[in-house]
Design a protein around this motif. Structure first.
Motif, PDB file in Angstrom:
ATOM      1  N   HIS A  23      31.227 -58.880  -4.019  1.00 27.25           N
ATOM      2  CA  HIS A  23      31.532 -57.457  -4.544  1.00 27.25           C
ATOM      3  C   HIS A  23      32.791 -56.764  -4.360  1.00 27.25           C
ATOM      4  CE1 HIS A  23      29.318 -56.755  -0.510  1.00 27.25           C
ATOM      5  NE2 HIS A  23      29.947 -55.612  -0.914  1.00 27.25           N
ATOM      6  N   LEU A  24      33.311 -57.085  -2.918  1.00 30.08           N
ATOM      7  CA  LEU A  24      34.280 -56.594  -2.551  1.00 30.08           C
ATOM      8  C   LEU A  24      35.502 -57.131  -3.242  1.00 30.08           C
ATOM      9  CD1 LEU A  24      33.637 -56.191   1.158  1.00 30.08           C
ATOM     10  CD2 LEU A  24      33.277 -54.325  -0.562  1.00 30.08           C
ATOM     11  N   HIS A  25      35.795 -58.242  -3.669  1.00 30.68           N
ATOM     12  CA  HIS A  25      36.841 -59.127  -4.092  1.00 30.68           C
ATOM     13  C   HIS A  25      36.804 -59.640  -5.301  1.00 30.68           C
ATOM     14  CE1 HIS A  25      34.875 -62.914  -2.962  1.00 30.68           C
ATOM     15  NE2 HIS A  25      34.780 -62.231  -1.713  1.00 30.68           N
ATOM     16  N   SER A  26      35.625 -59.556  -5.964  1.00 30.33           N
ATOM     17  CA  SER A  26      35.284 -60.418  -7.243  1.00 30.33           C
ATOM     18  C   SER A  26      36.139 -60.095  -8.262  1.00 30.33           C
ATOM     19  CB  SER A  26      33.932 -60.327  -7.728  1.00 30.33           C
ATOM     20  OG  SER A  26      33.584 -58.813  -7.947  1.00 30.33           O
ATOM     21  N   HIS A  27      36.899 -58.720  -8.202  1.00 32.95           N
ATOM     22  CA  HIS A  27      37.869 -58.315  -9.539  1.00 32.95           C
ATOM     23  C   HIS A  27      39.262 -59.054  -9.264  1.00 32.95           C
ATOM     24  CE1 HIS A  27      38.812 -55.959  -5.795  1.00 32.95           C
ATOM     25  NE2 HIS A  27      39.904 -55.808  -6.391  1.00 32.95           N
ATOM     26  N   LEU A  28      39.287 -59.714  -8.134  1.00 32.57           N
ATOM     27  CA  LEU A  28      40.645 -60.683  -7.904  1.00 32.57           C
ATOM     28  C   LEU A  28      39.986 -61.997  -7.884  1.00 32.57           C
ATOM     29  CD1 LEU A  28      42.703 -58.613  -5.251  1.00 32.57           C
ATOM     30  CD2 LEU A  28      43.187 -58.905  -7.591  1.00 32.57           C
ATOM     31  N   SER A  29      39.118 -62.210  -7.294  1.00 32.74           N
ATOM     32  CA  SER A  29      38.967 -63.675  -7.016  1.00 32.74           C
ATOM     33  C   SER A  29      37.917 -64.437  -7.785  1.00 32.74           C
ATOM     34  CB  SER A  29      38.290 -63.981  -5.319  1.00 32.74           C
ATOM     35  OG  SER A  29      37.025 -63.138  -5.683  1.00 32.74           O
ATOM     36  N   ALA A  30      37.140 -63.787  -8.793  1.00 33.18           N
ATOM     37  CA  ALA A  30      36.141 -64.430  -9.343  1.00 33.18           C
ATOM     38  C   ALA A  30      36.542 -64.988 -10.728  1.00 33.18           C
ATOM     39  CB  ALA A  30      35.020 -63.289  -9.769  1.00 33.18           C
ATOM     40  N   ASP A  31      36.186 -66.032 -11.237  1.00 29.57           N
ATOM     41  CA  ASP A  31      36.474 -66.785 -12.625  1.00 29.57           C
ATOM     42  C   ASP A  31      35.583 -66.114 -13.704  1.00 29.57           C
ATOM     43  OD1 ASP A  31      37.139 -68.080 -14.696  1.00 29.57           O
ATOM     44  OD2 ASP A  31      36.896 -70.063 -13.735  1.00 29.57           O
ATOM     45  N   HIS A  32      36.321 -64.977 -14.226  1.00 32.05           N
ATOM     46  CA  HIS A  32      35.478 -64.165 -15.302  1.00 32.05           C
ATOM     47  C   HIS A  32      35.597 -64.896 -16.758  1.00 32.05           C
ATOM     48  CE1 HIS A  32      34.810 -60.483 -12.801  1.00 32.05           C
ATOM     49  NE2 HIS A  32      35.818 -61.047 -12.007  1.00 32.05           N
ATOM     50  N   ASP A  33      36.309 -65.823 -16.827  1.00 31.85           N
ATOM     51  CA  ASP A  33      36.334 -66.681 -18.054  1.00 31.85           C
ATOM     52  C   ASP A  33      35.199 -67.517 -18.298  1.00 31.85           C
ATOM     53  OD1 ASP A  33      36.988 -67.823 -20.324  1.00 31.85           O
ATOM     54  OD2 ASP A  33      38.689 -68.839 -19.547  1.00 31.85           O
ATOM     55  N   LEU A  34      34.253 -67.016 -19.299  1.00 36.93           N
ATOM     56  CA  LEU A  34      33.084 -68.003 -19.111  1.00 36.93           C
ATOM     57  C   LEU A  34      32.944 -68.671 -20.567  1.00 36.93           C
ATOM     58  CD1 LEU A  34      30.264 -65.171 -18.190  1.00 36.93           C
ATOM     59  CD2 LEU A  34      31.589 -66.735 -16.662  1.00 36.93           C
ATOM     60  N   THR A  35      33.995 -68.649 -21.405  1.00 37.40           N
ATOM     61  CA  THR A  35      34.147 -69.334 -22.698  1.00 37.40           C
ATOM     62  C   THR A  35      35.230 -70.378 -22.910  1.00 37.40           C
ATOM     63  OG1 THR A  35      35.533 -67.404 -23.784  1.00 37.40           O
ATOM     64  CG2 THR A  35      33.038 -67.185 -23.818  1.00 37.40           C
ATOM     65  N   GLY A  36      36.007 -70.402 -21.962  1.00 36.75           N
ATOM     66  CA  GLY A  36      37.079 -71.613 -21.898  1.00 36.75           C
ATOM     67  C   GLY A  36      36.547 -72.933 -22.171  1.00 36.75           C
ATOM     68  N   VAL A  37      37.512 -73.685 -22.594  1.00 37.79           N
ATOM     69  CA  VAL A  37      37.094 -75.092 -22.973  1.00 37.79           C
ATOM     70  C   VAL A  37      36.698 -75.707 -21.978  1.00 37.79           C
ATOM     71  CG1 VAL A  37      39.441 -76.087 -22.827  1.00 37.79           C
ATOM     72  CG2 VAL A  37      37.905 -77.002 -24.563  1.00 37.79           C
ATOM     73  N   GLN A  38      37.040 -75.567 -20.920  1.00 37.10           N
ATOM     74  CA  GLN A  38      36.465 -76.511 -19.465  1.00 37.10           C
ATOM     75  C   GLN A  38      35.586 -75.363 -18.740  1.00 37.10           C
ATOM     76  OE1 GLN A  38      40.195 -77.601 -17.632  1.00 37.10           O
ATOM     77  NE2 GLN A  38      40.199 -79.509 -18.950  1.00 37.10           N
ATOM     78  N   LYS A  39      35.070 -74.483 -19.264  1.00 37.06           N
ATOM     79  CA  LYS A  39      34.108 -73.562 -18.360  1.00 37.06           C
ATOM     80  C   LYS A  39      32.676 -73.805 -18.803  1.00 37.06           C
ATOM     81  CE  LYS A  39      37.874 -71.424 -16.964  1.00 37.06           C
ATOM     82  NZ  LYS A  39      38.371 -71.514 -15.710  1.00 37.06           N
ATOM     83  N   PHE A  40      31.905 -74.114 -17.418  1.00 37.09           N
ATOM     84  CA  PHE A  40      30.496 -74.354 -17.589  1.00 37.09           C
ATOM     85  C   PHE A  40      29.715 -73.302 -16.645  1.00 37.09           C
ATOM     86  CE2 PHE A  40      32.896 -77.931 -19.185  1.00 37.09           C
ATOM     87  CZ  PHE A  40      31.949 -78.482 -20.212  1.00 37.09           C
ATOM     88  N   HIS A  41      30.247 -72.089 -16.428  1.00 39.03           N
ATOM     89  CA  HIS A  41      29.159 -71.256 -15.639  1.00 39.03           C
ATOM     90  C   HIS A  41      28.995 -70.287 -16.373  1.00 39.03           C
ATOM     91  CE1 HIS A  41      33.632 -70.453 -15.332  1.00 39.03           C
ATOM     92  NE2 HIS A  41      33.152 -69.151 -14.973  1.00 39.03           N
ATOM     93  N   ASP A  42      28.041 -69.507 -16.008  1.00 41.65           N
ATOM     94  CA  ASP A  42      27.369 -68.316 -16.999  1.00 41.65           C
ATOM     95  C   ASP A  42      27.669 -66.857 -16.350  1.00 41.65           C
ATOM     96  OD1 ASP A  42      25.730 -69.765 -18.795  1.00 41.65           O
ATOM     97  OD2 ASP A  42      24.868 -70.917 -17.109  1.00 41.65           O
ATOM     98  N   VAL A  43      27.783 -67.072 -14.978  1.00 43.16           N
ATOM     99  CA  VAL A  43      28.331 -65.699 -14.349  1.00 43.16           C
ATOM    100  C   VAL A  43      29.776 -65.882 -13.654  1.00 43.16           C
ATOM    101  CG1 VAL A  43      25.774 -64.920 -14.117  1.00 43.16           C
ATOM    102  CG2 VAL A  43      27.016 -66.161 -12.173  1.00 43.16           C
ATOM    103  N   PRO A  44      30.322 -64.864 -13.280  1.00 35.84           N
ATOM    104  CA  PRO A  44      31.486 -64.760 -12.739  1.00 35.84           C
ATOM    105  C   PRO A  44      31.336 -65.340 -11.372  1.00 35.84           C
ATOM    106  CG  PRO A  44      31.546 -62.682 -13.657  1.00 35.84           C
ATOM    107  CD  PRO A  44      30.306 -63.464 -13.927  1.00 35.84           C
ATOM    108  N   VAL A  45      32.411 -66.522 -10.782  1.00 32.26           N
ATOM    109  CA  VAL A  45      32.014 -66.997  -9.532  1.00 32.26           C
ATOM    110  C   VAL A  45      33.293 -67.054  -8.654  1.00 32.26           C
ATOM    111  CG1 VAL A  45      31.616 -69.188  -8.316  1.00 32.26           C
ATOM    112  CG2 VAL A  45      30.146 -68.470 -10.313  1.00 32.26           C
TER     113      VAL A  45
END
Length: 383
Positions: A23-45
């Protein structure tokens, strides 16, 4: 093996810190793209798993370097620095172009050439070895291409939880065992430290994907594997130059096949991402666990089921590499057999002809409920 356990513990602990305080760094470090052609996760990681890898490797290298009075451990960190820097900055800012990252991986290879004399001096192909034996410009260029190729190959297969890291961990262990059998303590400790760092990261990546390797982690892993491979061949004449290639053949062949597929079959740029890799086809055609389910846990388990298939495929080249590590003709035959197997499997999956015995199938709860109602419905009076 002490390097293995130290790197694993430190990497796992740092990975826990990243996940625990996301929660301290997710605005920089998390992958928020959940719809990209190679994305298979449901929440930012968080996608800065490379930080955990670097921490594990650095701790092991510092202890080894001080205890053995060996400065080459520190030089190796400098070798990996350009590639890791480009990858981690991309993970944090999404502003580093693919070309810039490629240049930085080439730079890492050049630094390895000058600091560690990590240069390809033979390929066990007579007409090529004539150019390599002098160790001149041709050898340097070929080494740079090889190191950059392996580095980007590891990044290419980083598509599902545990895939790139488990294949890389296995490759590091295989090359570490070979170095240990040859009595090369320095090279073996490097490989085992890398394997340990990857194992510590895997604790948080597989199967639930709490932390991603990211470009920084993939590039760091790729450069380390490539440097170990080059040094193993250049330091030990008895090892076939094709041994490390067989160990890394799955990601390398995946990359070469992808370039061919995008250029020749799809008429598009090799750098343009798509969802047509073999691991995507395995996910779609073989790992059919709750297909269509929107429950995150079902999707995560289906994601995780993809990795064991590709680990078996990797083993199809890694096992022959260990068996015939000094026999170039048999290694060449094994490489050809792997290529045929890969292409056959890709064609079968892309044409919806997956062998039934390879499919793991479990319908969604909705499908199960429908089939149950159909099976218990009383027969109709109409004829």
């Amino acid at each position: 093996m002490n390097a293995f356990f130290l790197a694993a513990v430190v990497s796992c602990f740092v990975a826990w810190l990243i996940v625990r305080f996301d929660h301290l760094h997710s605005h920089l470090s998390a992958d928020h793209d959940l719809t990209g052609v190679q994305k298979f996760h449901d929440v930012p990681v968080p996608r800065i798993g490379g930080v955990a890898l670097l921490a594990g490797l650095s701790s092991a290298f510092v202890v080894l370097g001080l205890s053995l009075d060996e400065t080459r451990y520190f030089w190796l960190l400098l070798v990996a620095a350009p590639a890791f820097f480009g990858g981690i900055v991309e993970d944090l800012t999404k502003t580093v172009s693919a070309r810039s990252r490629l240049i930085l991986t080439l730079l890492s290879a050049a630094v390895g050439h000058f600091l560690l004399d990590a240069t390809l001096v033979r390929l066990d192909v007579p007409w090529l070895d004539m150019w390599l034996v002098s160790g001149g410009t041709f050898a340097l260029v070929l080494t740079m291409v090889a190191v950059a190729g392996v580095t980007n190959a590891i990044n290419l297969i980083d598509g599902y939880n545990g895939l790139a890291s488990s294949v890389s961990c296995g490759a590091a262990l295989v090359m570490g065992v070979m170095a240990a059998l040859l009595g090369d303590v320095w090279l073996a400790s490097i490989a085992f430290a890398l394997a340990g760092a990857l194992l510590g990261f895997l604790m948080w990546n597989y199967p639930y994907g709490k932390l991603f390797l990211g470009d920084g982690g993939a590039y760091l892993t790729g450069v380390m594997l490539a440097e170990v491979a080059v040094l193993l061949v250049s330091h030990h004449a008895e090892v076939s130059a094709w041994f490390p290639l067989l160990v890394l053949l799955y990601p390398v062949f995946e990359t070469l096949f992808t370039i061919y597929r995008r250029l020749r079959l799809h008429q598009r740029s090799p750098g343009q991402p798509d969802a047509c890799h073999l691991h995507h086809l395995v996910y779609l055609r073989l790992a059919r666990w709750h297909v269509g389910s929107r429950v995150p846990r079902d999707r995560l388990l289906r994601n995780a089921l993809t990795t064991p298939y590709l680990l078996v495929l990797w083993g199809c080249s890694a096992v022959p590499a260990l068996l015939w590590w000094n026999n170039t003709p048999l290694l060449l035959f094994s490489a050809g057999l792997f290529a045929v197997t890969y292409v056959w499997l890709y064609q079968q999956l892309s044409h919806f002809r997956a062998p039934r015995w390879l499919i793991i199938y479990r319908p969604t709860p909705a499908v199960l409920a429908t089939s149950t109602r159909t099976a218990t419905m009383p027969p109709s009076d109409s004829v």
